[in-house]
Design a protein around this motif. Structure first.
Motif, PDB file in Angstrom:
ATOM      1  N   LEU A  54     -84.155  -1.843  29.579  1.00 11.00           N
ATOM      2  CA  LEU A  54     -83.295  -1.052  30.464  1.00 11.00           C
ATOM      3  C   LEU A  54     -82.316  -0.176  29.691  1.00 11.00           C
ATOM      4  O   LEU A  54     -81.833   0.830  30.210  1.00 11.00           O
ATOM      5  CB  LEU A  54     -82.509  -1.973  31.404  1.00 11.00           C
ATOM      6  N   SER A  66     -88.061  -9.216  40.251  1.00 12.76           N
ATOM      7  CA  SER A  66     -86.793  -8.484  40.126  1.00 12.76           C
ATOM      8  C   SER A  66     -86.745  -7.698  38.827  1.00 12.76           C
ATOM      9  O   SER A  66     -86.168  -6.603  38.761  1.00 12.76           O
ATOM     10  CB  SER A  66     -85.594  -9.428  40.236  1.00 12.76           C
ATOM     11  N   ARG A 102     -85.274   2.136  36.845  1.00 18.65           N
ATOM     12  CA  ARG A 102     -84.907   2.829  35.605  1.00 18.65           C
ATOM     13  C   ARG A 102     -85.820   4.028  35.350  1.00 18.65           C
ATOM     14  O   ARG A 102     -85.359   5.098  34.949  1.00 18.65           O
ATOM     15  CB  ARG A 102     -84.995   1.836  34.441  1.00 18.65           C
ATOM     16  N   LEU A 135     -78.364  -4.389  41.674  1.00 19.68           N
ATOM     17  CA  LEU A 135     -79.677  -5.030  41.706  1.00 19.68           C
ATOM     18  C   LEU A 135     -79.571  -6.388  41.038  1.00 19.68           C
ATOM     19  O   LEU A 135     -79.253  -6.487  39.861  1.00 19.68           O
ATOM     20  CB  LEU A 135     -80.708  -4.140  40.986  1.00 19.68           C
ATOM     21  N   VAL A 176     -76.970  -6.480  31.255  1.00 18.71           N
ATOM     22  CA  VAL A 176     -77.024  -7.096  32.578  1.00 18.71           C
ATOM     23  C   VAL A 176     -75.735  -7.890  32.762  1.00 18.71           C
ATOM     24  O   VAL A 176     -75.424  -8.778  31.962  1.00 18.71           O
ATOM     25  CB  VAL A 176     -78.242  -8.027  32.711  1.00 18.71           C
ATOM     26  N   LEU A 210     -80.865  -9.801  39.434  1.00 16.00           N
ATOM     27  CA  LEU A 210     -81.996 -10.317  38.662  1.00 16.00           C
ATOM     28  C   LEU A 210     -81.993 -11.838  38.716  1.00 16.00           C
ATOM     29  O   LEU A 210     -80.937 -12.463  38.591  1.00 16.00           O
ATOM     30  CB  LEU A 210     -81.905  -9.843  37.215  1.00 16.00           C
ATOM     31  N   GLU A 235     -82.799  -6.388  28.938  1.00 14.87           N
ATOM     32  CA  GLU A 235     -81.692  -5.493  28.584  1.00 14.87           C
ATOM     33  C   GLU A 235     -82.151  -4.435  27.587  1.00 14.87           C
ATOM     34  O   GLU A 235     -81.732  -3.267  27.664  1.00 14.87           O
ATOM     35  CB  GLU A 235     -80.520  -6.290  28.012  1.00 14.87           C
ATOM     36  N   ALA A 287     -86.249  -3.656  38.493  1.00 14.03           N
ATOM     37  CA  ALA A 287     -85.259  -3.039  37.607  1.00 14.03           C
ATOM     38  C   ALA A 287     -85.907  -1.958  36.743  1.00 14.03           C
ATOM     39  O   ALA A 287     -85.366  -0.854  36.590  1.00 14.03           O
ATOM     40  CB  ALA A 287     -84.612  -4.100  36.723  1.00 14.03           C
ATOM     41  N   GLU A 298     -76.301  -0.917  38.735  1.00 14.36           N
ATOM     42  CA  GLU A 298     -75.616  -2.019  38.054  1.00 14.36           C
ATOM     43  C   GLU A 298     -76.473  -3.272  38.220  1.00 14.36           C
ATOM     44  O   GLU A 298     -76.683  -3.752  39.326  1.00 14.36           O
ATOM     45  CB  GLU A 298     -74.229  -2.237  38.660  1.00 14.36           C
ATOM     46  N   TYR A 299     -76.988  -3.769  37.101  1.00 10.55           N
ATOM     47  CA  TYR A 299     -77.839  -4.944  37.124  1.00 10.55           C
ATOM     48  C   TYR A 299     -76.984  -6.196  36.902  1.00 10.55           C
ATOM     49  O   TYR A 299     -76.127  -6.213  36.020  1.00 10.55           O
ATOM     50  CB  TYR A 299     -78.909  -4.844  36.037  1.00 10.55           C
TER      51      TYR A 299
END
Length: 278
Positions: A58, A17, A25, A9, A62, A11, A55, A21, A34-35
C-alpha cells in the motif's frame, strides 16, 4: 485529504479485506483511504506479518486501533463466559467499539465518513457493521464491481502480496482462539502454536468452572479434543472431506493442486463476524 470527508477501510488480517485495500489503492488512487486494524492482542503472529507486507504494497502504514480494555477485562465483565456464536461480545467490544470510538470525533465534528467493507460479489451481505449515524456510509466496492473469490485471489497474486501465511493451516483470520474455528483448525493451532492452545484451554477451564454453557469448540472441551485418538479421528474426517471436495471440483489448469481449500468449502459457509474474518 478533505477534512469534511474521511474514507476508512478496516483490515482483519485476512484475504478479502487485504484485496479490497489493494483494489482501492490501484483503482481509486484519488481517494485518500485510511486503513486501520483493530488489535485485540490475541491475534496470530502470522496476522502481524501479513499486515507488515500489506503496508509495503500500500505504501502507507496501517493504523492500529488498540482497545482501551482488553480481552481479559471484558471476560470478567461477562462473568468469565467465553464468547460464542450466540454471544459475540468479543467482536462487539474488541472490534466494533474501538472503531466507533475512533470515528465518533469525526462524526461529532460534522465530517462525512465512508467505510469500505470487503464483501465479495459471490457472498450475501452477512452480519456486518451497519451505520447508526447519518454521516456514516457503509459501501461494498468488491460486490459492486463483481469481484468474487477468484477475483480476490487474482488481486493478491498480481500485487505480489499473496495469501497470509496462516492459510497454510487454516483459512480464518481473527483471534487465535476464535470460536468459529473448525475442529481441524484447533488441532493445527495446537501443532503450530501450542502456547496459544494452552492459553485457550486455561480460559475454557475457568469459564466452565464458573458455569459457562459454552466451550471454544462445539460439543467438546479442548482437553477432550486434544486426546490422541480424537485428534486422529478429526484428521481422518478432514482428509475425507478434502478428498470429496477435490473429486467434485472440475480440473482447472489455473488452480495448483496444492492451493488450500477454504474451510467454508469443506464444512459449509459459517456466519463469521465481518469485522474479524474479512
Amino acid at each position: 485529504m478533505s477534512t469534511q470527508h474521511r474514507h476508512v477501510l478496516g483490515l482483519s488480517g485476512g484475504r478479502d479485506s487485504a484485496a479490497l485495500a489493494v483494489y482501492m489503492r490501484h483503482h481509486h488512487p484519488e481517494i485518500e483511504v485510511e486503513y486501520f486494524f483493530t488489535d485485540t492482542g490475541k491475534e496470530l503472529p502470522e496476522v502481524y506479518e501479513f499486515l507488515g507486507r500489506l503496508e509495503g504494497v500500500l505504501g502507507k502504514p496501517v493504523l492500529r486501533l488498540n482497545p482501551d480494555r482488553d480481552f481479559d477485562f471484558w471476560l470478567k465483565q461477562y462473568n468469565t463466559f467465553l464468547p460464542s456464536a450466540q454471544t459475540r461480545w468479543c467482536t462487539r467490544q474488541l472490534k466494533l467499539r474501538p472503531f466507533e470510538q475512533w470515528i465518533k470525533p469525526m462524526l461529532d465534528e460534522g465530517q462525512h465518513v465512508t467505510s469500505y467493507v470487503a464483501i465479495r460479489a459471490d457472498e450475501e451481505y452477512r452480519e456486518g457493521y451497519t451505520s447508526k449515524h447519518e454521516n456514516l456510509v457503509v459501501t461494498l466496492p468488491l460486490k459492486e464491481v463483481g469481484v468474487d473469490k477468484a477475483g480476490v485471489m487474482e488481486i493478491l497474486d498480481s500485487s505480489g502480496l499473496g495469501l497470509p501465511r496462516y492459510y497454510e493451516w487454516r483459512t480464518r483470520s481473527g483471534c487465535t482462539f476464535c470460536f468459529f474455528q473448525q475442529k481441524i483448525e484447533w488441532v493445527r493451532l495446537r501443532e503450530r502454536h501450542p502456547e496459544s492452545f494452552e492459553e485457550a484451554k486455561r480460559y475454557e477451564k475457568s469459564a466452565v468452572e464458573h458455569g459457562s454453557p459454552f466451550t471454544w469448540s462445539h460439543g467438546e472441551s479442548l482437553i477432550e479434543l486434544e486426546q490422541p485418538e480424537r485428534i486422529e479421528q478429526i484428521k481422518a474426517d478432514h482428509k475425507k472431506r478434502v478428498e470429496r471436495q477435490k473429486a467434485k471440483m472440475m480440473a482447472n489448469p489455473l488452480r495448483p493442486d496444492d492451493e488450500p481449500l477454504d474451510v467454508d468449502d469443506l464444512y459449509g459457509q459459517a456466519k463469521g463476524c465481518i469485522a474479524c474474518h474479512k
